[in-house]
Design an enzyme around this catalytic site. Structure first.
Site, PDB file in Angstrom:
ATOM      1  N   CYS A   2       0.716  -1.311   0.211  1.00 53.31           N
ATOM      2  CA  CYS A   2      -0.740   0.332  -0.227  1.00 53.31           C
ATOM      3  C   CYS A   2       0.897   1.322  -0.087  1.00 53.31           C
ATOM      4  O   CYS A   2       1.907   1.155   0.490  1.00 53.31           O
ATOM      5  CB  CYS A   2      -1.158   0.537   1.370  1.00 53.31           C
ATOM      6  SG  CYS A   2      -1.748  -1.131   1.306  1.00 53.31           S
ATOM      7  N   ARG A  33       6.384  -0.094  -5.816  1.00 48.80           N
ATOM      8  CA  ARG A  33       5.776  -0.875  -4.721  1.00 48.80           C
ATOM      9  C   ARG A  33       4.730  -1.870  -4.644  1.00 48.80           C
ATOM     10  O   ARG A  33       4.825  -3.035  -3.855  1.00 48.80           O
ATOM     11  CB  ARG A  33       5.294  -0.054  -3.369  1.00 48.80           C
ATOM     12  CG  ARG A  33       6.308   1.048  -2.899  1.00 48.80           C
ATOM     13  CD  ARG A  33       5.604   1.982  -2.048  1.00 48.80           C
ATOM     14  NE  ARG A  33       6.886   2.510  -0.961  1.00 48.80           N
ATOM     15  CZ  ARG A  33       7.213   2.090  -0.048  1.00 48.80           C
ATOM     16  NH1 ARG A  33       6.114   1.215   0.508  1.00 48.80           N
ATOM     17  NH2 ARG A  33       8.118   3.021   0.278  1.00 48.80           N
ATOM     18  N   TRP A  88      -2.945  -3.186  -1.389  1.00 44.61           N
ATOM     19  CA  TRP A  88      -2.251  -4.300  -1.988  1.00 44.61           C
ATOM     20  C   TRP A  88      -3.168  -4.966  -1.268  1.00 44.61           C
ATOM     21  O   TRP A  88      -3.186  -4.756   0.625  1.00 44.61           O
ATOM     22  CB  TRP A  88      -1.252  -4.417  -1.457  1.00 44.61           C
ATOM     23  CG  TRP A  88      -0.571  -5.785  -1.647  1.00 44.61           C
ATOM     24  CD1 TRP A  88      -0.014  -6.112  -3.704  1.00 44.61           C
ATOM     25  CD2 TRP A  88       0.132  -6.969  -0.944  1.00 44.61           C
ATOM     26  NE1 TRP A  88       0.334  -7.339  -3.478  1.00 44.61           N
ATOM     27  CE2 TRP A  88       1.117  -7.094  -1.868  1.00 44.61           C
ATOM     28  CE3 TRP A  88       0.291  -7.051  -0.246  1.00 44.61           C
ATOM     29  CZ2 TRP A  88       1.455  -8.862  -2.034  1.00 44.61           C
ATOM     30  CZ3 TRP A  88       0.666  -7.486   0.761  1.00 44.61           C
ATOM     31  CH2 TRP A  88       1.643  -8.923   0.169  1.00 44.61           C
ATOM     32  N   ASN A 115      -2.502   2.129   5.284  1.00 43.95           N
ATOM     33  CA  ASN A 115      -1.494   1.281   5.093  1.00 43.95           C
ATOM     34  C   ASN A 115      -1.336   0.496   6.702  1.00 43.95           C
ATOM     35  O   ASN A 115      -1.299   1.075   7.598  1.00 43.95           O
ATOM     36  CB  ASN A 115       0.009   1.692   5.020  1.00 43.95           C
ATOM     37  CG  ASN A 115       0.377   2.278   3.683  1.00 43.95           C
ATOM     38  OD1 ASN A 115      -0.768   2.404   2.661  1.00 43.95           O
ATOM     39  ND2 ASN A 115       1.116   3.147   3.312  1.00 43.95           N
ATOM     40  N   GLY A 116      -1.014  -0.499   6.426  1.00 43.27           N
ATOM     41  CA  GLY A 116      -0.923  -1.430   7.493  1.00 43.27           C
ATOM     42  C   GLY A 116      -2.053  -2.322   8.055  1.00 43.27           C
ATOM     43  O   GLY A 116      -2.795  -2.373   6.965  1.00 43.27           O
ATOM     44  N   GLU A 569      19.816 -17.465  -3.839  1.00 43.03           N
ATOM     45  CA  GLU A 569      19.141 -16.562  -4.693  1.00 43.03           C
ATOM     46  C   GLU A 569      18.887 -16.554  -6.001  1.00 43.03           C
ATOM     47  O   GLU A 569      17.718 -16.365  -6.150  1.00 43.03           O
ATOM     48  CB  GLU A 569      20.337 -15.058  -4.470  1.00 43.03           C
ATOM     49  CG  GLU A 569      20.393 -14.113  -5.108  1.00 43.03           C
ATOM     50  CD  GLU A 569      18.803 -13.359  -4.218  1.00 43.03           C
ATOM     51  OE1 GLU A 569      18.439 -13.889  -3.335  1.00 43.03           O
ATOM     52  OE2 GLU A 569      18.783 -12.085  -4.919  1.00 43.03           O
ATOM     53  N   LYS A 573      15.506 -15.425  -7.625  1.00 38.75           N
ATOM     54  CA  LYS A 573      15.150 -14.536  -8.334  1.00 38.75           C
ATOM     55  C   LYS A 573      14.308 -15.500  -9.307  1.00 38.75           C
ATOM     56  O   LYS A 573      12.728 -14.953 -10.336  1.00 38.75           O
ATOM     57  CB  LYS A 573      16.350 -14.412  -8.982  1.00 38.75           C
ATOM     58  CG  LYS A 573      16.895 -13.186  -8.462  1.00 38.75           C
ATOM     59  CD  LYS A 573      16.555 -11.620  -8.427  1.00 38.75           C
ATOM     60  CE  LYS A 573      15.723 -11.836  -7.594  1.00 38.75           C
ATOM     61  NZ  LYS A 573      16.301 -11.704  -5.993  1.00 38.75           N
ATOM     62  N   GLU A 576      10.346 -16.041  -8.310  1.00 42.62           N
ATOM     63  CA  GLU A 576       9.574 -14.617  -8.616  1.00 42.62           C
ATOM     64  C   GLU A 576       9.760 -14.278  -9.611  1.00 42.62           C
ATOM     65  O   GLU A 576       8.302 -13.564 -10.113  1.00 42.62           O
ATOM     66  CB  GLU A 576      10.415 -13.544  -7.353  1.00 42.62           C
ATOM     67  CG  GLU A 576      11.404 -12.990  -7.784  1.00 42.62           C
ATOM     68  CD  GLU A 576      11.666 -12.348  -6.916  1.00 42.62           C
ATOM     69  OE1 GLU A 576      10.992 -11.423  -6.214  1.00 42.62           O
ATOM     70  OE2 GLU A 576      13.112 -12.273  -6.510  1.00 42.62           O
ATOM     71  N   HIS A 592      21.135 -36.852  -0.816  1.00 43.39           N
ATOM     72  CA  HIS A 592      20.214 -37.392   0.540  1.00 43.39           C
ATOM     73  C   HIS A 592      19.437 -36.842   0.142  1.00 43.39           C
ATOM     74  O   HIS A 592      18.319 -36.783   1.348  1.00 43.39           O
ATOM     75  CB  HIS A 592      20.077 -36.326   1.187  1.00 43.39           C
ATOM     76  CG  HIS A 592      22.265 -36.666   1.709  1.00 43.39           C
ATOM     77  ND1 HIS A 592      22.136 -38.095   2.673  1.00 43.39           N
ATOM     78  CD2 HIS A 592      23.297 -36.197   1.872  1.00 43.39           C
ATOM     79  CE1 HIS A 592      23.356 -37.616   3.365  1.00 43.39           C
ATOM     80  NE2 HIS A 592      24.455 -36.711   3.000  1.00 43.39           N
ATOM     81  N   LYS A 692       7.036  -4.574  -3.564  1.00 44.22           N
ATOM     82  CA  LYS A 692       8.707  -4.655  -3.338  1.00 44.22           C
ATOM     83  C   LYS A 692       9.017  -4.098  -1.708  1.00 44.22           C
ATOM     84  O   LYS A 692       9.853  -4.894  -0.932  1.00 44.22           O
ATOM     85  CB  LYS A 692       8.701  -2.627  -4.082  1.00 44.22           C
ATOM     86  CG  LYS A 692      10.166  -2.234  -3.634  1.00 44.22           C
ATOM     87  CD  LYS A 692      10.646  -3.037  -4.077  1.00 44.22           C
ATOM     88  CE  LYS A 692      12.831  -2.978  -3.711  1.00 44.22           C
ATOM     89  NZ  LYS A 692      13.474  -4.110  -4.941  1.00 44.22           N
TER      90      LYS A 692
HETATM   91  C1  F6R Z   1      13.603 -10.253  -3.535  1.00 40.35           C
HETATM   92  C2  F6R Z   1      13.002 -10.008  -2.950  1.00 40.35           C
HETATM   93  C3  F6R Z   1      12.614 -10.423  -1.501  1.00 40.35           C
HETATM   94  C4  F6R Z   1      13.324  -8.710  -0.318  1.00 40.35           C
HETATM   95  C5  F6R Z   1      12.508  -9.240   1.322  1.00 40.35           C
HETATM   96  C6  F6R Z   1      13.501  -8.253   1.809  1.00 40.35           C
HETATM   97  O1  F6R Z   1      14.116 -10.306  -5.149  1.00 40.35           O
HETATM   98  O2  F6R Z   1      13.309  -9.011  -2.874  1.00 40.35           O
HETATM   99  O3  F6R Z   1      13.241 -12.192  -1.222  1.00 40.35           O
HETATM  100  O4  F6R Z   1      14.617  -8.955  -0.783  1.00 40.35           O
HETATM  101  O5  F6R Z   1      10.807  -8.905   1.120  1.00 40.35           O
HETATM  102  O6  F6R Z   1      13.562  -6.667   2.102  1.00 40.35           O
HETATM  103  P1  F6R Z   1      14.335  -5.450   2.484  1.00 40.35           P
HETATM  104  O7  F6R Z   1      15.711  -6.076   2.085  1.00 40.35           O
HETATM  105  O8  F6R Z   1      13.389  -5.082   2.255  1.00 40.35           O
HETATM  106  O9  F6R Z   1      14.217  -5.327   4.075  1.00 40.35           O
END
Ligand code: F6R
Ligand code: UD1
Length: 697
Positions: A2, A33, A88, A115-116, A569, A573, A576, A592, A692
């Site tokens: 949001c 976001r 959101w 928001n929240g 990682e 990527k 997602e 295993h 985001k």
């Molecule tokens: C993946 C991604 C998320 C963030 C996670 C933590 O690409 O962006 O996994 O890494 O939500 O977010 P921050 O770093 O903002 O605490």
């Protein structure tokens, strides 16, 4: 997640068209976001008429809706309050009734954006329903608007007229949970109240005049005497107040020092309230970050800060700061997507993380933000790294070099699991919080948990001014610049480098480690250029996706030691952004269980760059090829992995120091996830179901 945006003009004439455009533009800046619906609220043609325009979908859909209405765009307002929101969905589907703004009643006496999460909304809703209020949505937020009206009406019935901030205070008293909140009301025309708790909110100020002081005083008022006016004789007498009418100016006794003009007259000014500096910087760089429990009350061209609750030791002023961020830093430039731009920015962003902090000539590291804390950290009994998602992977990637250089035990924790377990934390622990946004709810709750237990808290954060950056005792800004694509890319490499620099600083007094430190610092010097070299492989990676990966349903990534984090990682990527199932596996765990998946169809990417575990990774690759698997191998030039001629492809990355190799190995995976997503038609910067900045638990 949001987003909140509010715009107030005072003695600056604005047409309704300009006001609406301003609000829509503010929302556009919040789009990155992630959100699923939007809405705005503005004044109608009559002073007490309030309009709400909202819709599920993108800001462009809201604009279409606004354009299709017969709004009189030319009406000019000398003083006006407009609010806007991107939602959101958490409580209730993304549909019209659930979009913000929410109203207290059909006349829109109070209109809010939030928001929240309000955790006691069920209890509040039951109470408000019993008072005859009718709810229109499934959201928790709506009860805030209804509560405003209920508290207002109850006071009025008792003959008490409350100042807007005092009313807000009374409403907040009933709310549990977290909020960034803006309220406008036909009872308080031209005024707005904004408040926050656990959710960011800032106020931007634009005026041609010079502000008298660069701070705003916090007004600790006694609600029994100030901000409350009675117009009921009995109550007046009881409260010892003079009989006055609600509009009388003695309701407001204080003037905000920053907004005093030389001639004593009110000055023309505009205010921008937002959950994110990105929507404010195009208008002004002068901003004030609110603290939890602050109530910002804007009226008559002045910003006043009140406290919802008074807690001991708090600061009595809020600084008006100058934001360094440039608007062009958050634009796409020549790239098609922010994610692509951010991947290609990494030679610069990694350089910026090191700039002014690494002295390559003398092999020294100076991190201004933690320098004076180093002796305390060196004495701690353990370091706990706490983060979520990609940020957690940067902890995993650097844990081993931390332990090697500092000889302090390091544990790494996913913030949510750490809280679920209520893991023991002690005063002599150092808790390291890693976050791009600095606003991730799980990480912030974990931070509060550690603060309550007296541990030293250190932030490794990208967003300057974020909650985490402000609430930690000290820390390091990674200086990667704003990251807008939902998938984190440049923040990962910069977090990685910041953590390595942190470990180097901690070990700077250890003579036995000096050769190793020199080797790493020399390695860091070449990283930006080496990243550039890997980025030049984009075409090869793209055609590898086209020929072998686009149509696959699943993908396995194998890594060991330093490359375990790269495998996790890389898998995150890919899943997602391209929605392809992918899994990062520790190569040592292959036998295993995971080996059962291997056949001639499942694509497997193996990280086989040169380090002490290289022979073991080669052996894992042999286990794969012995079962007809056809791996894609990422290795260093001159350290080929032949894989019995069965490799599907080999990608060569430059060689660096073992603990830095992950910085280069992740780049092909970022590019791969990007191209897989583009080829599958995914909106790369807004993948489904993701936001985001995850500001809900
Ligand atoms: C993946 C991604 C998320 C963030 C996670 C933590 O690409 O962006 O996994 O890494 O939500 O977010 P921050 O770093 O903002 O605490
Ligand atoms: C700082 C300045 C930088 C300037 C440099 C010159 C800021 C944001 N940075 O950079 O513009 O060029 O000095 O010497 O003003 N902090 C936390 N928690 C966090 C992150 C940071 O508490 O999560 C604190 C630090 O302890 C420090 C301050 O924020 O007090 C700034 O940190 P950082 O930007 O890393 O410091 P410098 O690199 O010294």
């Amino acid at each position: 997640m949001c987003g909140i945006f509010g715009y107030v003009n005072f003695l600056v004439d604005k047409s309704r068209g300009e006001i609406v455009d301003n609000l829509l533009e503010g929302l556009r800046r919040l789009e990155y976001r992630g959100y699923d619906s939007t809405g705005i609220s503005i004044d109608g043609d009559n002073r007490d008429e309030t309009l709400i325009i909202k819709t599920p979908g993108k800001v462009s859909a809201l604009k279409q809706k606004v354009d299709s209405m017969s709004l009189n765009r030319d009406t000019v307002f000398e003083n006006h309050v407009g609010i806007a929101h991107t939602r959101w969905a958490t409580h209730g589907q993304p549909e019209y009734s659930n979009c913000h703004p929410h109203r207290s009643d059909p006349n829109c006496e109070f209109v809010i954006i939030h928001n929240g999460i309000i955790t006691n909304f069920r209890e509040l809703k039951t109470l408000l329903l019993s008072k005859g209020m009718e709810f229109e949505s499934e959201t928790d937020s709506e009860c805030i608007a209804k509560l405003f009206k209920h508290v207002y009406d109850t006071n009025m019935k008792a003959g008490i007229y409350l100042d807007f901030n005092e009313l807000t205070k009374q409403v907040l008293y009933e709310l549990e949970g977290s909020y960034g909140l803006l309220v406008k009301s036909s009872h308080y025309p031209g005024e707005i109240c904004g408040t926050r708790k656990g959710s960011p909110l800032l106020v931007g100020v634009r005026t041609d005049r010079k502000l008298k002081v660069d701070f705003v005083d916090v007004e600790f008022r006694d609600s029994a005497k100030d901000g409350v006016i009675s117009h009921n004789t009995q109550t007046q007498e009881e409260m010892g107040l003079l009989p006055v009418t609600p509009s009388e100016s003695n309701l407001r006794t204080s003037q905000s020092r920053a907004f005093l003009s030389d001639d004593g007259l009110p000055m023309p000014v505009e205010f921008f309230l937002s959950s994110d500096p990105a929507s404010v910087i195009q208008h002004t760089k002068k901003v004030l970050f609110l603290e939890d429990d602050d109530i910002a009350h804007i009226y008559d061209g002045e910003l006043h800060i009140h406290r919802a609750k008074k807690s001991a030791g708090e600061s009595t002023t809020r600084q008006i700061q100058t934001l360094e961020m440039e608007l062009n830093e958050i634009m796409k430039g020549p790239y098609k997507h922010f994610m692509q731009k951010e991947i290609f920015e990494q030679p610069d962003s990694t350089f910026n993380t090191m700039r002014g902090r690494l002295d390559f000539e003398n092999s020294r590291v100076i991190l201004g933000g933690i320098k004076s804390w180093l002796p305390t950290i060196r004495r701690c009994r353990r370091i706990i790294m706490i983060a979520c998602g990609t940020s957690y992977h940067s902890c995993l990637a650097t844990r081993s070099i931390f332990e090697e250089l500092t000889e302090i035990p390091v544990s790494i924790e996913l913030a949510s699991d750490f809280l679920d377990r209520r893991s023991p934390v002690f005063r002599d622990d150092t808790c390291l919080f890693v976050s791009q946004s600095g606003e991730t709810a799980d990480s912030i709750l974990a931070l509060q948990y550690c603060l309550e237990r007296g541990a030293l808290t250190v932030g490794i954060v990208n967003s300057v001014g974020s909650s985490m950056s402000r609430q930690t005792h000290c820390g390091v800004h990674i200086n990667a610049g704003p990251e807008i694509g939902v998938a984190s890319t440049k923040a990962y490499t910069s977090q990685y480098i910041a953590l390595v620099m942190f470990a180097l600083s901690l070990s700077s007094d250890s003579i036995s480690k000096s050769e190793r430190r020199k080797e790493i610092i020399e390695g860091l010097k070449h990283i930006p250029q080496q990243i550039k070299t890997v980025l030049s492989m984009e075409d090869k990676i793209k055609s590898l996706c086209d020929s072998n990966l686009n149509d696959q349903r699943s993908l396995l990534l194998l890594g060991r030691g330093y490359q375990h984090a790269t495998a996790l990682e890389g898998a995150l990527k890919i899943k997602e952004i391209s929605y392809m199932h992918s899994e990062g596996v520790l190569a040592g765990e292959l036998k295993h269980g995971v080996l059962a998946l291997v056949d001639d169809k499942l694509p497997i990417i193996a990280f086989a760059t040169k380090d002490s575990l290289f022979p073991k990774v080669v052996s894992a690759i042999e286990q794969v090829t012995a079962r007809e698997g056809r791996p894609i191998i990422i290795c260093n030039e001159g350290h080929e992995v032949l894989a019995g001629g069965k490799a599907l492809a080999t990608l060569h990355v430059p060689l660096t120091v073992d603990c830095l190799q992950g910085l280069l190995n992740i780049i092909p995976l970022q590019l791969m996830s990007y191209w897989l997503a583009v080829n599958r038609g995914v909106d790369v910067d807004f993948p489904r179901n993701l936001a985001k900045s995850v500001t809900v638990e």
